[in-house]
Design an enzyme around this catalytic site. Structure first.
Site, PDB file in Angstrom:
ATOM      1  N   CYS A   1       0.827  -1.198   0.000  1.00  9.94           N
ATOM      2  CA  CYS A   1       0.000   0.000   0.000  1.00  9.94           C
ATOM      3  C   CYS A   1       0.872   1.262   0.000  1.00  9.94           C
ATOM      4  O   CYS A   1       1.775   1.393  -0.803  1.00  9.94           O
ATOM      5  CB  CYS A   1      -0.947  -0.081   1.197  1.00  9.94           C
ATOM      6  SG  CYS A   1      -2.391   0.967   1.101  1.00  9.94           S
ATOM      7  N   HIS A   2       0.630   2.201   0.922  1.00 13.18           N
ATOM      8  CA  HIS A   2       1.426   3.428   0.955  1.00 13.18           C
ATOM      9  C   HIS A   2       2.871   3.175   1.391  1.00 13.18           C
ATOM     10  O   HIS A   2       3.742   4.004   1.132  1.00 13.18           O
ATOM     11  CB  HIS A   2       0.785   4.460   1.892  1.00 13.18           C
ATOM     12  CG  HIS A   2      -0.509   5.008   1.370  1.00 13.18           C
ATOM     13  ND1 HIS A   2      -1.728   4.473   1.716  1.00 13.18           N
ATOM     14  CD2 HIS A   2      -0.772   6.013   0.498  1.00 13.18           C
ATOM     15  CE1 HIS A   2      -2.691   5.143   1.093  1.00 13.18           C
ATOM     16  NE2 HIS A   2      -2.145   6.075   0.348  1.00 13.18           N
TER      17      HIS A   2
ATOM     18  N   GLU B   1      -6.933   6.224  -4.053  1.00 13.44           N
ATOM     19  CA  GLU B   1      -6.732   7.463  -3.280  1.00 13.44           C
ATOM     20  C   GLU B   1      -7.937   8.394  -3.444  1.00 13.44           C
ATOM     21  O   GLU B   1      -8.412   9.012  -2.487  1.00 13.44           O
ATOM     22  CB  GLU B   1      -5.446   8.149  -3.748  1.00 13.44           C
ATOM     23  CG  GLU B   1      -4.805   9.057  -2.724  1.00 13.44           C
ATOM     24  CD  GLU B   1      -4.272   8.315  -1.501  1.00 13.44           C
ATOM     25  OE1 GLU B   1      -5.024   8.230  -0.515  1.00 13.44           O
ATOM     26  OE2 GLU B   1      -3.114   7.854  -1.524  1.00 13.44           O
TER      27      GLU B   1
END
Length: 230
Positions: A135-136, A166
């Site tokens: 993910c991030h 997002e």
């Protein structure tokens, strides 16, 4: 006898959005679901963060129906490691064969330009270790420069939180940059699942990345497969 590997799980310390009142931090399942795969093999592990100390948890990720979250968040050893994470400056990369960068929006602020995280990632990778991110957390790979001067992500098959995801969580205006765009700008071969928020991973030799929170278990499973079954 299987070799004993040691894993380093890196989490964010960052909690604030520029304008949103709610707090960010680690997306809990990205740590617990990944670790659940390692726990089957009793792998020793440490949890680290840029500043050390307590890892903040994104309140939106505290899903009580998630039995894996419950299992590990209430596990005294796991919880102690989360509450007393090691400072990245105190990490000795040579002790680890697996590096895993967890996500949560907080990572977008304190991972990409953290010099110590960049060094640790390079060292573990160049020592033949596995580097994984979800993910991030994938943003921590953006600026990793190998000893030959090339970027780790250059021309590599990689995924991470997508622009569409997002936008769907309505945080595209809050983050300092969009991860998908940043990966493409660094010449990563970015790909994603056609439908947002489905598990999706990419594997490029010793680099394993997952697109979103639901991908964390698959990342863990793939890392174990690569380490033990090859």
């Amino acid at each position: 006898m299987d070799p004993i590997y040691r894993a380093l799980i890196v989490c964010t310390n960052h909690t604030d959005y520029p304008t949103k009142p709610h707090k960010t931090g680690l997306w809990l399942s990205e740590a617990t679901h990944f670790y659940d795969e390692l726990a089957d093999r009793n792998l020793p592990y440490d949890i680290a963060s840029p500043l050390g100390g307590p890892v903040p948890i994104d309140e939106k990720s505290m899903d009580r129906r998630d039995t894996v979250n419950e299992k590990w968040y209430s596990n005294p050893v796991f919880r102690d490691k989360l509450d007393n994470s090691i400072r990245l400056d105190d990490v000795e990369p040579a002790n680890y064969q697996i590096l895993y960068l967890t996500g949560g929006h907080g990572t977008m602020w304190d991972f990409p330009n953290n010099p110590r995280l960049l060094e640790i990632t390079r060292d573990i990778y160049e020592n033949g270790g596995m580097v994984a991110a979800v993910c991030h957390g994938v943003c921590g790979l953006l600026n990793v420069q190998l000893s030959d001067g090339s970027l780790l992500v250059n021309n590599r098959q990689i995924t991470g939180f997508s622009n569409m995801e997002e936008k769907l969580v309505r945080l595209d205006e809050e983050v300092p940059f969009l991860l998908e765009d940043a990966l493409r700008q660094k010449n990563a071969l970015y790909s994603k699942s056609i439908i947002p928020f489905l598990p999706y991973i990419e594997v490029d030799e010793r680099l394993v990345t997952g697109q979103n929170p639901l991908s964390a278990r698959k990342v863990g499973r793939k890392v174990m497969e690569e380490m033990y079954e090859k």
